[in-house]
Design a protein around this motif. Structure first.
Motif, PDB file in Angstrom:
ATOM      1  N   GLY A  20     -79.760  36.231  27.859  1.00  0.00           N
ATOM      2  CA  GLY A  20     -80.575  35.514  26.897  1.00  0.00           C
ATOM      3  C   GLY A  20     -80.623  35.864  25.664  1.00  0.00           C
ATOM      4  O   GLY A  20     -81.090  35.266  24.508  1.00  0.00           O
ATOM      5  N   ASP A  21     -79.841  36.678  24.889  1.00  0.00           N
ATOM      6  CA  ASP A  21     -79.761  37.393  23.207  1.00  0.00           C
ATOM      7  C   ASP A  21     -78.913  36.620  22.595  1.00  0.00           C
ATOM      8  O   ASP A  21     -77.464  36.209  23.099  1.00  0.00           O
ATOM      9  CB  ASP A  21     -78.983  38.710  23.585  1.00  0.00           C
ATOM     10  CG  ASP A  21     -79.180  39.417  21.831  1.00  0.00           C
ATOM     11  OD1 ASP A  21     -80.093  38.959  20.893  1.00  0.00           O
ATOM     12  OD2 ASP A  21     -78.330  40.608  22.058  1.00  0.00           O
ATOM     13  N   PRO A  22     -79.858  35.651  21.638  1.00  0.00           N
ATOM     14  CA  PRO A  22     -79.129  34.873  21.168  1.00  0.00           C
ATOM     15  C   PRO A  22     -77.307  35.433  20.399  1.00  0.00           C
ATOM     16  O   PRO A  22     -77.251  34.608  19.583  1.00  0.00           O
ATOM     17  CB  PRO A  22     -80.188  33.871  20.368  1.00  0.00           C
ATOM     18  CG  PRO A  22     -81.506  34.222  21.168  1.00  0.00           C
ATOM     19  CD  PRO A  22     -81.256  35.664  21.756  1.00  0.00           C
ATOM     20  N   HIS A  27     -71.812  34.118  21.428  1.00  0.00           N
ATOM     21  CA  HIS A  27     -72.840  32.480  20.890  1.00  0.00           C
ATOM     22  C   HIS A  27     -73.513  32.658  19.825  1.00  0.00           C
ATOM     23  O   HIS A  27     -73.466  31.693  18.712  1.00  0.00           O
ATOM     24  CB  HIS A  27     -74.244  32.785  21.156  1.00  0.00           C
ATOM     25  CG  HIS A  27     -74.388  33.647  23.129  1.00  0.00           C
ATOM     26  ND1 HIS A  27     -73.939  32.076  23.995  1.00  0.00           N
ATOM     27  CD2 HIS A  27     -75.551  33.573  23.520  1.00  0.00           C
ATOM     28  CE1 HIS A  27     -73.950  32.739  24.461  1.00  0.00           C
ATOM     29  NE2 HIS A  27     -74.940  32.933  24.800  1.00  0.00           N
ATOM     30  N   VAL A  43     -70.698  23.440  19.933  1.00  0.00           N
ATOM     31  CA  VAL A  43     -72.827  22.755  20.213  1.00  0.00           C
ATOM     32  C   VAL A  43     -72.964  22.047  18.317  1.00  0.00           C
ATOM     33  O   VAL A  43     -73.589  20.812  18.296  1.00  0.00           O
ATOM     34  CB  VAL A  43     -73.370  24.058  20.163  1.00  0.00           C
ATOM     35  CG1 VAL A  43     -74.731  23.466  19.375  1.00  0.00           C
ATOM     36  CG2 VAL A  43     -73.426  24.961  20.697  1.00  0.00           C
ATOM     37  N   MET A  55     -71.954  17.409  25.817  1.00  0.00           N
ATOM     38  CA  MET A  55     -71.605  18.661  24.976  1.00  0.00           C
ATOM     39  C   MET A  55     -70.493  19.050  26.294  1.00  0.00           C
ATOM     40  O   MET A  55     -69.488  19.042  25.933  1.00  0.00           O
ATOM     41  CB  MET A  55     -71.895  19.971  24.799  1.00  0.00           C
ATOM     42  CG  MET A  55     -73.054  19.912  23.078  1.00  0.00           C
ATOM     43  SD  MET A  55     -73.975  21.608  23.033  1.00  0.00           S
ATOM     44  CE  MET A  55     -74.793  20.104  21.630  1.00  0.00           C
ATOM     45  N   VAL A  56     -70.988  19.235  27.062  1.00  0.00           N
ATOM     46  CA  VAL A  56     -70.406  19.815  28.411  1.00  0.00           C
ATOM     47  C   VAL A  56     -68.842  18.841  28.988  1.00  0.00           C
ATOM     48  O   VAL A  56     -67.391  19.086  28.987  1.00  0.00           O
ATOM     49  CB  VAL A  56     -70.853  20.113  29.256  1.00  0.00           C
ATOM     50  CG1 VAL A  56     -69.657  20.664  30.920  1.00  0.00           C
ATOM     51  CG2 VAL A  56     -71.751  21.184  29.086  1.00  0.00           C
TER      52      VAL A  56
ATOM     53  N   PHE C  54     -76.713  31.655  28.732  1.00  0.00           N
ATOM     54  CA  PHE C  54     -78.028  31.850  28.876  1.00  0.00           C
ATOM     55  C   PHE C  54     -78.238  32.460  27.770  1.00  0.00           C
ATOM     56  O   PHE C  54     -77.792  33.252  26.750  1.00  0.00           O
ATOM     57  CB  PHE C  54     -78.763  32.927  29.977  1.00  0.00           C
ATOM     58  CG  PHE C  54     -80.337  32.299  29.657  1.00  0.00           C
ATOM     59  CD1 PHE C  54     -80.797  31.258  30.248  1.00  0.00           C
ATOM     60  CD2 PHE C  54     -80.994  33.543  29.559  1.00  0.00           C
ATOM     61  CE1 PHE C  54     -82.295  30.875  29.518  1.00  0.00           C
ATOM     62  CE2 PHE C  54     -82.320  33.126  29.210  1.00  0.00           C
ATOM     63  CZ  PHE C  54     -83.410  32.019  30.123  1.00  0.00           C
ATOM     64  N   LYS C  55     -79.385  31.313  26.987  1.00  0.00           N
ATOM     65  CA  LYS C  55     -80.383  31.848  25.703  1.00  0.00           C
ATOM     66  C   LYS C  55     -81.660  31.556  25.785  1.00  0.00           C
ATOM     67  O   LYS C  55     -81.753  30.663  26.430  1.00  0.00           O
ATOM     68  CB  LYS C  55     -79.692  31.394  24.659  1.00  0.00           C
ATOM     69  CG  LYS C  55     -77.831  31.483  24.169  1.00  0.00           C
ATOM     70  CD  LYS C  55     -78.285  30.288  22.606  1.00  0.00           C
ATOM     71  CE  LYS C  55     -76.268  29.915  22.930  1.00  0.00           C
ATOM     72  NZ  LYS C  55     -75.797  29.473  21.242  1.00  0.00           N
ATOM     73  N   PRO C  61     -77.174  21.773  26.794  1.00  0.00           N
ATOM     74  CA  PRO C  61     -76.005  21.076  26.083  1.00  0.00           C
ATOM     75  C   PRO C  61     -76.482  20.027  26.131  1.00  0.00           C
ATOM     76  O   PRO C  61     -74.528  18.773  26.668  1.00  0.00           O
ATOM     77  CB  PRO C  61     -74.928  21.969  26.217  1.00  0.00           C
ATOM     78  CG  PRO C  61     -75.207  22.702  27.543  1.00  0.00           C
ATOM     79  CD  PRO C  61     -76.639  22.744  28.133  1.00  0.00           C
ATOM     80  N   TYR C  75     -79.463  25.175  21.647  1.00  0.00           N
ATOM     81  CA  TYR C  75     -78.776  24.676  23.103  1.00  0.00           C
ATOM     82  C   TYR C  75     -77.827  25.458  23.587  1.00  0.00           C
ATOM     83  O   TYR C  75     -77.851  26.339  22.944  1.00  0.00           O
ATOM     84  CB  TYR C  75     -77.338  23.517  22.618  1.00  0.00           C
ATOM     85  CG  TYR C  75     -78.842  22.080  22.152  1.00  0.00           C
ATOM     86  CD1 TYR C  75     -78.741  21.646  22.811  1.00  0.00           C
ATOM     87  CD2 TYR C  75     -78.497  21.551  20.951  1.00  0.00           C
ATOM     88  CE1 TYR C  75     -79.506  20.469  22.574  1.00  0.00           C
ATOM     89  CE2 TYR C  75     -79.311  20.745  20.191  1.00  0.00           C
ATOM     90  CZ  TYR C  75     -79.653  20.290  21.604  1.00  0.00           C
ATOM     91  OH  TYR C  75     -80.249  19.511  20.693  1.00  0.00           O
ATOM     92  N   LEU C  76     -78.154  25.942  24.518  1.00  0.00           N
ATOM     93  CA  LEU C  76     -77.041  26.606  25.087  1.00  0.00           C
ATOM     94  C   LEU C  76     -75.703  27.017  24.801  1.00  0.00           C
ATOM     95  O   LEU C  76     -75.100  25.415  24.615  1.00  0.00           O
ATOM     96  CB  LEU C  76     -77.657  26.284  27.359  1.00  0.00           C
ATOM     97  CG  LEU C  76     -78.712  27.115  27.619  1.00  0.00           C
ATOM     98  CD1 LEU C  76     -78.379  26.414  29.156  1.00  0.00           C
ATOM     99  CD2 LEU C  76     -79.342  28.358  27.298  1.00  0.00           C
ATOM    100  N   ASN C  77     -74.698  27.363  25.127  1.00  0.00           N
ATOM    101  CA  ASN C  77     -72.986  28.179  24.574  1.00  0.00           C
ATOM    102  C   ASN C  77     -73.176  26.319  26.311  1.00  0.00           C
ATOM    103  O   ASN C  77     -72.798  27.190  27.234  1.00  0.00           O
ATOM    104  CB  ASN C  77     -72.805  29.344  24.937  1.00  0.00           C
ATOM    105  CG  ASN C  77     -71.379  29.237  24.718  1.00  0.00           C
ATOM    106  OD1 ASN C  77     -71.004  28.689  24.205  1.00  0.00           O
ATOM    107  ND2 ASN C  77     -71.599  30.622  24.309  1.00  0.00           N
ATOM    108  N   PRO C  78     -72.076  26.130  25.898  1.00  0.00           N
ATOM    109  CA  PRO C  78     -71.225  24.941  26.562  1.00  0.00           C
ATOM    110  C   PRO C  78     -70.160  25.227  27.092  1.00  0.00           C
ATOM    111  O   PRO C  78     -70.081  24.925  28.217  1.00  0.00           O
ATOM    112  CB  PRO C  78     -71.091  23.673  25.818  1.00  0.00           C
ATOM    113  CG  PRO C  78     -70.771  23.789  24.484  1.00  0.00           C
ATOM    114  CD  PRO C  78     -72.058  25.216  24.529  1.00  0.00           C
TER     115      PRO C  78
END
Lengths: 93, 162, 124
Positions: A20-22, A27, A43, A55-56, C54-55, C61, C75-78
């Motif tokens: 979960g680290d942005p 990321h 994104v 987005m997916v 996950f963030k 997303p 947003y989460l990484n898609p």
């Protein structure tokens, strides 16, 4: 033996970025070489490129659509190969 | 394995649930632009509806939706819809699967991509649904008399090698 | 210590799941159980990628009004989600083909146990 392997894998996870680290490398906006990172680009630009909020879906059917074409061909091949495996032996009887 | 279930409860529950599952599958495909979903998930749900009917009522049920013989050809049609969409963009001078280059009057580029994605998702859904149904049907490929197979009804011991 | 566990417990669970799947594939003698081990292994890899996407303080997303999309930490990484979607579908195809092969083996030899299977194959 497998427990040793499990210990090795768990030791290896400690070198991954925390969950979960942005600011994890996957990321970030740019990687160490200065290029754009794919996830961040998707994104920020998915809605502008395809007018689609999900987005997916955009990644699946637009940016990586050739990959998805291969995917559909894999599923289709699985159907055909099941057909061939299970019907072939009837001819031998 | 292929005989229909004897219980009335199971048959009635299967008949009641299958249309709802398939309706939800169509919703998941069409609404995939605005909520989690898409061709793969919707196709799996559509296949689940057909497979539920075939599990509860025997393998001859729901033949009018996808018949056993038509499953593989329809799957190839789904894959061809996908590949054909890519070829259309190639004909207008873009890269393969680059939907934005197709000139549709009155619609700007992002909306063209939007409809391209919808078309592709539809092809994926069709291919995944029929491929899963075909795999299921082939697994239940137990030759039975009502299907007109020649070696039907032969006991398994005859087929086994020493 | 608490921070360490909090940051990494998901990865540890996934690695244990991976080893369980590997145990099933290596140690079990029944081919059906080997296939089940393969499914567990595959799902652990899928979970690893989804966990990596996950963030904290991010949402799914799907673009939503009020949450700007030009700040990517919203947003989460898609990308891993899309990749794992395709991986799941390939997994279904693999499982279908594996079951078809098992059915064909069972029809020919009447067993799925490894030892008996080798003996019957020699006996031909």
């Amino acid at each position: 033996m497998l427990l040793v392997f499990a210990g090795l894998l768990i030791h290896a996870t400690l070198h991954l970025p925390a969950r979960g680290d942005p600011d994890a490398p996957m990321h970030r906006e740019r990687n160490r070489a200065g290029g754009l990172v794919a996830g961040d680009y998707f994104v920020r630009n998915a809605y502008r490129d395809a007018a689609t909020p999900n987005m997916v879906t955009v990644v699946l059917a637009d940016y990586r659509s050739v990959d998805t074409l291969g995917e559909v061909i894999v599923v289709f091949t699985a159907g055909v190969s099941c057909f061939l495996i299970l019907r072939r032996r009837r001819r031998y009887d | 394995m292929t005989s229909p279930s004897q219980s009335v409860i199971i048959i009635v529950a299967g008949r009641a649930l299958a249309p709802l599952i398939q309706l939800f599958g169509i919703y998941v495909i069409i609404h995939g632009h605005y909520s989690p979903g898409g061709g793969f998930q919707g196709g799996a749900l559509l296949a689940a509806g057909v497979i539920l009917l075939r599990m509860t009522e025997g393998r001859c049920a729901a033949q009018s939706e996808i018949s056993t013989e038509a499953a593989i050809p329809v799957a190839s049609i789904g894959a061809l819809i996908f590949a054909g969409t890519g070829l259309v963009t190639l004909a207008f001078g873009g890269h393969y699967m680059d939907y934005g280059v197709v000139p549709v009057p009155g619609i700007e580029e992002p909306m063209v991509r939007y409809y391209g994605i919808l078309l592709v998702e539809f092809g994926i859904g069709l291919a995944v649904m029929t491929a899963l149904v075909a795999i299921f049907d082939d697994m239940l490929d137990d030759p039975s008399p009502e299907n007109g197979d020649v070696d039907a009804g032969k006991p398994a011991e005859d087929l086994k090698r020493p | 210590m608490i921070d360490l566990i909090h940051d990494y417990y998901a990865y540890w669970a996934i690695m244990l799941l991976l080893v369980v799947g590997l145990y099933g594939m290596l140690m079990k003698k029944n081919l059906m159980k080997k296939v089940i081990g393969m499914i567990v292994f595959q799902n652990s890899i899928i979970l690893l990628f989804v966990t990596a996407a996950f963030k904290w303080d991010a949402t799914v997303p799907v673009l939503k009004e009020g949450i700007p999309g030009d700040v990517s930490s919203n947003y989460l990484n898609p990308l891993p989600h899309a990749l794992m979607l395709t991986a799941i579908v390939v997994g279904v195809a693999i499982v279908g083909v594996a079951f078809a092969l098992l059915i064909a083996i069972y029809r020919n030899f009447g067993t799925l146990e490894e030892g008996e299977l080798t003996e019957r194959m020699k006996g031909e």
